[in-house]
Design an enzyme around this catalytic site. Sequence first.
Site, PDB file in Angstrom:
ATOM      1  NE  ARG A   1      31.461  35.384  48.305  1.00  0.00           N
ATOM      2  CZ  ARG A   1      32.466  35.204  47.436  1.00  0.00           C
ATOM      3  NH1 ARG A   1      32.278  35.442  46.150  1.00  0.00           N
ATOM      4  NH2 ARG A   1      33.646  34.806  47.875  1.00  0.00           N
TER       5      ARG A   1
ATOM      6  NE  ARG B   1      36.711  42.653  46.122  1.00  0.00           N
ATOM      7  CZ  ARG B   1      36.609  41.340  46.140  1.00  0.00           C
ATOM      8  NH1 ARG B   1      35.424  40.764  45.970  1.00  0.00           N
ATOM      9  NH2 ARG B   1      37.670  40.582  46.344  1.00  0.00           N
TER      10      ARG B   1
ATOM     11  CG  HIS C   1      31.002  40.717  41.035  1.00  0.00           C
ATOM     12  ND1 HIS C   1      30.132  39.652  41.109  1.00  0.00           N
ATOM     13  CD2 HIS C   1      32.251  40.186  40.996  1.00  0.00           C
ATOM     14  CE1 HIS C   1      30.829  38.533  41.137  1.00  0.00           C
ATOM     15  NE2 HIS C   1      32.123  38.833  41.054  1.00  0.00           N
TER      16      HIS C   1
ATOM     17  CG  ASP D   1      34.872  32.826  36.242  1.00  0.00           C
ATOM     18  OD1 ASP D   1      34.512  33.904  35.741  1.00  0.00           O
ATOM     19  OD2 ASP D   1      35.775  32.747  37.098  1.00  0.00           O
TER      20      ASP D   1
ATOM     21  CD  GLU E   1      30.447  39.616  37.681  1.00  0.00           C
ATOM     22  OE1 GLU E   1      31.468  40.342  37.609  1.00  0.00           O
ATOM     23  OE2 GLU E   1      30.494  38.424  38.049  1.00  0.00           O
TER      24      GLU E   1
END
Length: 282
Positions: free
Chosen positions: A55, A78, A151, A199, A257
């Site tokens: 994270r 990832r 990201h 978002d 991102e």
Amino acid sequence: MSADSPESITLVAPDGAQATLSLHGGHLLSWQPVGGVEQLYLSPRSEFAPGKAIRGGVPVCFPQFAERGSLPRHGFARTALWELVSQEQGQDDALAVLRLRDSDATRAIWPHAFELELSVRVSGRSLDIELACEHRGQPDDAPLQFTAALHTYLRVGDLDAVSVEGLAGLRYFDAVKQAEALQRMDLLLTGEKGVLDLDRIYFGVKERPLLVSEERRQLTLQQQGFDDTVVWNPGPDRCAKLADMPPQDWSQMLCVEAACIGRPIELQPGESWVGRQSLTLL
């Protein structure tokens, strides 16, 4: 594994600029430019464990962004173990190249022969992150199609005093409201606690520069090869439900991102694609 494990790589440029990467996920964990403090947010509750996503920092989303497909969320890159191809210090920079190739595990869920390379270059007050993909299949193999993102989690002092310039005039998809809208002016988070949970996928950003500003800091972001930009913050309610992030840390980060989402990349056997995100502390 931890951030200072043998699977971590530290780059130090001759001028003192630094970056740290993890082979777990091909993941950039830290960036400290010359004369600056840490620029990336990394959660103190991140799980450095096999199969777990880290994270913060800069996760590599590939070959799927979010849940836009049948693969695990944000794909498998990832959480995979990458290999170090090269690491070197030049006259004025430091560079590392990591690689991920298809395996029995990836082909079981995504039946393509591919090679990913992640190149990270640090120098002065700039950071360049480059993601390249090659279709390594046979001439008669099917094309591979993917979406992808770097990201990037930016560390901020207080999200309530942050603005993002350069998005005005672009259409975006709001994943919270599940609707498209037009960004009519710069994205100002100042005094707008109600904007969060944020978002959004902004389409057609391409190479236009973005400027992330707060009281004593300005950071420019520019991308090549990536058409879209995602701006994300979980907000207090969603952050409280994340096991790998302290509930108050939503106010200390903002994801900006570089991404290819609206129009997936398609490669024929032997073809390659390259995308880059460049960050500079002003």
